[in-house]
Design a protein around this motif. Structure first.
Motif, PDB file in Angstrom:
ATOM      1  N   GLY A  71       0.781  -1.229   0.000  1.00 59.52           N
ATOM      2  CA  GLY A  71       0.000   0.000   0.000  1.00 59.52           C
ATOM      3  C   GLY A  71       0.812   1.277   0.000  1.00 59.52           C
ATOM      4  O   GLY A  71       0.245   2.370   0.071  1.00 59.52           O
ATOM      5  N   THR A 120      -2.233   5.059   6.303  1.00 57.74           N
ATOM      6  CA  THR A 120      -2.454   5.233   4.868  1.00 57.74           C
ATOM      7  C   THR A 120      -2.344   3.896   4.149  1.00 57.74           C
ATOM      8  O   THR A 120      -3.135   3.597   3.242  1.00 57.74           O
ATOM      9  CB  THR A 120      -1.442   6.236   4.294  1.00 57.74           C
ATOM     10  OG1 THR A 120      -1.587   7.480   4.978  1.00 57.74           O
ATOM     11  CG2 THR A 120      -1.657   6.449   2.814  1.00 57.74           C
ATOM     12  N   ARG A 179      -5.438   2.353   1.937  1.00 56.33           N
ATOM     13  CA  ARG A 179      -5.266   2.056   0.516  1.00 56.33           C
ATOM     14  C   ARG A 179      -5.548   0.586   0.213  1.00 56.33           C
ATOM     15  O   ARG A 179      -6.226   0.269  -0.772  1.00 56.33           O
ATOM     16  CB  ARG A 179      -3.836   2.410   0.081  1.00 56.33           C
ATOM     17  CG  ARG A 179      -3.558   3.899  -0.028  1.00 56.33           C
ATOM     18  CD  ARG A 179      -2.091   4.137  -0.314  1.00 56.33           C
ATOM     19  NE  ARG A 179      -1.770   5.559  -0.437  1.00 56.33           N
ATOM     20  CZ  ARG A 179      -0.535   6.049  -0.378  1.00 56.33           C
ATOM     21  NH1 ARG A 179       0.493   5.226  -0.180  1.00 56.33           N
ATOM     22  NH2 ARG A 179      -0.319   7.350  -0.513  1.00 56.33           N
TER      23      ARG A 179
END
Length: 202
Positions: free
Chosen positions: A16, A144, A148
């Motif tokens: 990711g 994050t 993702r």
């Protein structure tokens, strides 16, 4: 690296992080990208070069009717038996190494001045650091990464966290980096500019 030899760049990053996107951007700039995961998938695909040894070591139940590795069954086996992971790696890794060398040599003969070795587990492997001139890490916050991967795969947060925690930590990757691309809060154009700004030898 000598004056006439290409730059060998090891590219890595957690799941990711955007590593594959950066690899594509480097390829568009003229780099030869050698994807170790793609090679590993090819040697364990239908009639892949690793399959006879896998069948012999683990039995026909780990081979699909099409002649490929039964990934789900092997994943469960490796999770419950660390020795199985070592046996599988002993079969697959040398074949991946040979294919990697062949692709690199072909890229050099084709005149590429930048070879990018896309290796998700570069930091976890002791051999890769000796094979590249520099290491580029694509980095972002763990939150994050989770967002993702959940968005693109449909996996649960716990499942994504388990994958992340099975990989090297952010600190370990950053400690191994010669170049870091901090892919946090960037759109694709901003990320492209960040990659272009590195002025790598392409």
């Amino acid at each position: 690296m000598t004056a006439n030899s290409p730059l060998r760049l090891g590219l890595t990053g957690g799941i990711g992080s955007g590593k594959s996107t950066v690899a594509q951007m480097l390829a568009k700039r003229g780099a030869a990208v050698i994807d170790s995961d793609a090679i590993a998938r090819s040697v364990t695909a239908t009639n892949g070069s690793a399959m006879p040894a896998i069948r012999e070591a683990f039995g026909p139940e780990f081979v699909t009717p099409e002649g490929a590795l039964d990934r789900e069954r092997m994943r469960a086996r490796v999770f419950s038996d660390p020795g199985a992971k070592l046996r599988l790696e002993a079969i697959v890794h040398p074949l991946v190494g040979l294919a990697t060398q062949a692709q690199a040599q072909a890229a050099i003969q084709a005149g590429h001045t930048l070879l990018v070795f896309d290796v998700p587990l570069l930091v976890e492997s002791s051999r890769w650091r000796k094979l590249v001139d520099m290491v580029m890490v694509v980095d972002c916050l763990e939150s994050t990464q989770i967002a993702r991967v959940m968005a693109r795969s449909g996996l649960s947060q716990d499942a994504v966290q388990n994958i992340i925690h099975a990989q090297a930590t952010r600190a370990q990757r950053l400690a191994a980096a010669d170049i870091t691309v901090f892919n946090e809060g960037l759109d694709l154009e901003q990320l492209k500019r960040a990659v272009d700004a590195l002025a790598l030898n392409v």
